[in-house]
Design a protein around this motif. Sequence first.
Motif, PDB file in Angstrom:
ATOM      1  N   SER A   1      -2.835   2.864   2.683  1.00  0.00           N
ATOM      2  CA  SER A   1      -2.822   2.466   4.088  1.00  0.00           C
ATOM      3  C   SER A   1      -3.907   3.186   4.870  1.00  0.00           C
ATOM      4  CB  SER A   1      -1.460   2.754   4.723  1.00  0.00           C
ATOM      5  OG  SER A   1      -0.468   1.943   4.162  1.00  0.00           O
TER       6      SER A   1
ATOM      7  N   HIS B   1      -0.292   1.750  10.828  1.00  0.00           N
ATOM      8  CA  HIS B   1       0.928   1.165  11.366  1.00  0.00           C
ATOM      9  C   HIS B   1       1.487   1.917  12.568  1.00  0.00           C
ATOM     10  CE1 HIS B   1       0.871  -1.515   7.997  1.00  0.00           C
ATOM     11  NE2 HIS B   1       0.759  -0.497   7.195  1.00  0.00           N
TER      12      HIS B   1
ATOM     13  N   THR C   1       0.827  -1.199   0.000  1.00  0.00           N
ATOM     14  CA  THR C   1       0.000   0.000   0.000  1.00  0.00           C
ATOM     15  C   THR C   1       0.864   1.253   0.000  1.00  0.00           C
ATOM     16  OG1 THR C   1      -0.149  -0.062   2.414  1.00  0.00           O
ATOM     17  CG2 THR C   1      -1.968  -1.034   1.184  1.00  0.00           C
TER      18      THR C   1
END
Length: 109
Positions: free
Chosen positions: A62, A100, A57
């Motif tokens: 993302s 993340h 991504t």
Amino acid sequence: MNLRQLEYFLTVVAEGSFSRAAAALHMTQPPLSQSVIQLEKQLGVQLLHRHPQGVSTTLPGSCLQARDVSCCAGASGSRSRSGCWARAWQAGCISLPYRHSPGRTCRRC
């Protein structure tokens, strides 16, 4: 953006490649690829980096994944949330959690 495009995008990301995603979705790879390309055009951003080994991504990809990974479960609510997200993204103003890194956001304005 429609729910099918979102489902296809999320499956490609989860599987790591268009061919594995197509197999998981019980379809051929060309229409799956075209659907993701159409989604990218509608949003005006590249969502995936395409590599010989598969896909990864981009930052917008993302953000979309983090925001909408749970949307496919509740179709009525996700349709309005996804549409709202798409309009906000196209307007150039959005703040979404970055998957993340908890607490970080990706912003365009």
